[in-house]
Design a protein around this motif. Structure first.
Motif, short mmCIF file in Angstrom:
data_model
loop_
_atom_site.label_atom_id
_atom_site.label_comp_id
_atom_site.label_asym_id
_atom_site.label_seq_id
_atom_site.Cartn_x
_atom_site.Cartn_y
_atom_site.Cartn_z
N ARG A 9 54.03 39.54 37.69
CA ARG A 9 54.03 38.75 38.57
C ARG A 9 54.99 39.76 39.20
O ARG A 9 54.37 39.46 40.90
CB ARG A 9 54.16 36.97 38.12
CG ARG A 9 52.63 36.62 37.61
CD ARG A 9 53.57 35.23 36.92
NE ARG A 9 52.75 34.23 36.83
CZ ARG A 9 53.12 33.78 35.41
NH1 ARG A 9 53.92 33.31 35.31
NH2 ARG A 9 51.47 33.38 34.99
N GLN A 12 53.15 41.62 42.36
CA GLN A 12 51.88 41.03 43.14
C GLN A 12 51.06 41.52 43.33
O GLN A 12 49.63 41.44 44.29
CB GLN A 12 52.84 40.89 44.75
CG GLN A 12 54.00 40.52 44.95
CD GLN A 12 53.89 39.20 44.92
OE1 GLN A 12 52.98 38.38 45.28
NE2 GLN A 12 55.62 38.85 44.35
N ARG A 13 50.31 41.28 41.85
CA ARG A 13 49.37 41.62 41.84
C ARG A 13 48.31 40.98 40.93
O ARG A 13 49.15 40.28 39.80
CB ARG A 13 49.15 42.87 41.26
CG ARG A 13 49.59 44.35 42.07
CD ARG A 13 48.64 44.62 42.52
NE ARG A 13 48.47 45.88 43.77
CZ ARG A 13 47.83 45.93 44.54
NH1 ARG A 13 46.67 45.81 44.60
NH2 ARG A 13 48.49 47.54 45.17
N PRO A 14 47.13 40.19 40.23
CA PRO A 14 46.79 39.73 39.58
C PRO A 14 46.98 39.97 38.30
O PRO A 14 46.97 41.05 38.17
CB PRO A 14 44.81 40.08 39.92
CG PRO A 14 44.74 40.67 40.90
CD PRO A 14 46.39 41.02 41.46
N LYS A 43 46.23 33.79 33.34
CA LYS A 43 44.30 34.00 33.29
C LYS A 43 44.40 35.06 31.80
O LYS A 43 44.84 36.34 31.91
CB LYS A 43 44.36 34.24 34.75
CG LYS A 43 44.35 34.33 35.49
CD LYS A 43 42.96 34.70 36.96
CE LYS A 43 44.00 33.57 38.24
NZ LYS A 43 43.64 34.51 39.15
N GLU A 88 37.16 45.23 37.97
CA GLU A 88 38.68 43.19 38.77
C GLU A 88 39.70 44.41 39.56
O GLU A 88 39.61 43.86 40.82
CB GLU A 88 39.03 43.56 37.43
CG GLU A 88 38.84 41.35 37.06
CD GLU A 88 38.46 40.68 37.78
OE1 GLU A 88 39.69 40.23 38.14
OE2 GLU A 88 37.51 40.11 38.23
N LEU A 89 39.67 45.88 39.27
CA LEU A 89 40.48 46.41 39.93
C LEU A 89 39.49 46.89 41.14
O LEU A 89 40.07 46.83 42.62
CB LEU A 89 40.32 48.09 39.40
CG LEU A 89 41.25 47.90 38.48
CD1 LEU A 89 41.78 49.19 37.41
CD2 LEU A 89 43.13 47.64 38.70
N GLN A 90 38.01 46.95 41.22
CA GLN A 90 37.80 47.56 42.58
C GLN A 90 37.50 45.75 43.90
O GLN A 90 37.33 46.30 45.06
CB GLN A 90 35.65 47.64 42.63
CG GLN A 90 35.78 49.49 41.84
CD GLN A 90 34.28 49.47 41.12
OE1 GLN A 90 33.56 48.54 40.97
NE2 GLN A 90 33.99 50.51 40.74
N ASN A 91 36.72 44.83 42.97
CA ASN A 91 37.48 43.46 43.73
C ASN A 91 38.82 43.55 44.47
O ASN A 91 38.66 43.24 45.41
CB ASN A 91 36.83 42.62 42.78
CG ASN A 91 35.85 42.13 42.91
OD1 ASN A 91 34.64 42.64 43.27
ND2 ASN A 91 35.29 41.92 41.69
N SER A 92 39.68 44.12 43.42
CA SER A 92 41.33 43.72 44.44
C SER A 92 41.78 44.78 45.08
O SER A 92 43.04 44.73 45.89
CB SER A 92 42.11 43.77 43.19
OG SER A 92 42.57 44.66 42.19
N ASN A 93 40.89 45.74 45.11
CA ASN A 93 40.98 46.57 46.59
C ASN A 93 39.77 47.64 47.09
O ASN A 93 39.98 48.70 46.91
CB ASN A 93 41.79 48.23 45.50
CG ASN A 93 43.38 47.64 44.76
OD1 ASN A 93 44.09 47.27 46.12
ND2 ASN A 93 43.22 48.35 44.00
#
Length: 95
Positions: A9, A12-14, A43, A88-93
């Protein structure tokens, strides 16, 4: 897991937990594990890696599940997990 969550945590990343070594014969264990992860305010990844002989045998041979038994359930789970992680990586970046 609490110590690992605190560390993750800090970036600051999912953060997601991957349930692994789950019993493949029933969903009860996975549901309980998800409840514990939720209680830690974390999660869980939607893909679960089950306790399969192919994982054990592949590891002993220095291989991945996909290399050891490309058409097996263990290989399918790993492929599904990677597909989800990649999305998930593509959605977060976003590019």
């Amino acid at each position: 897991m609490p110590r690992t969550l605190r560390l993750c945590r800090g970036f600051q990343r999912p953060v997601f937990a991957v349930i692994n070594q789950a019993n493949p014969t029933g969903p009860g264990e996975v549901l309980q594990t998800r409840e514990v992860i939720d209680a830690m305010d974390a999660k869980a990844a939607p893909i679960v890696l089950h306790r399969r002989k192919a994982h054990r045998d592949a590891s002993a041979a220095g291989l991945t599940a996909q290399e050891y038994d490309p058409k097996g359930k263990a290989a399918d789970e790993i492929a599904a997990l990677w597909t989800w992680v990649r999305a998930e990586l593509q959605n977060s970046n976003p590019a």
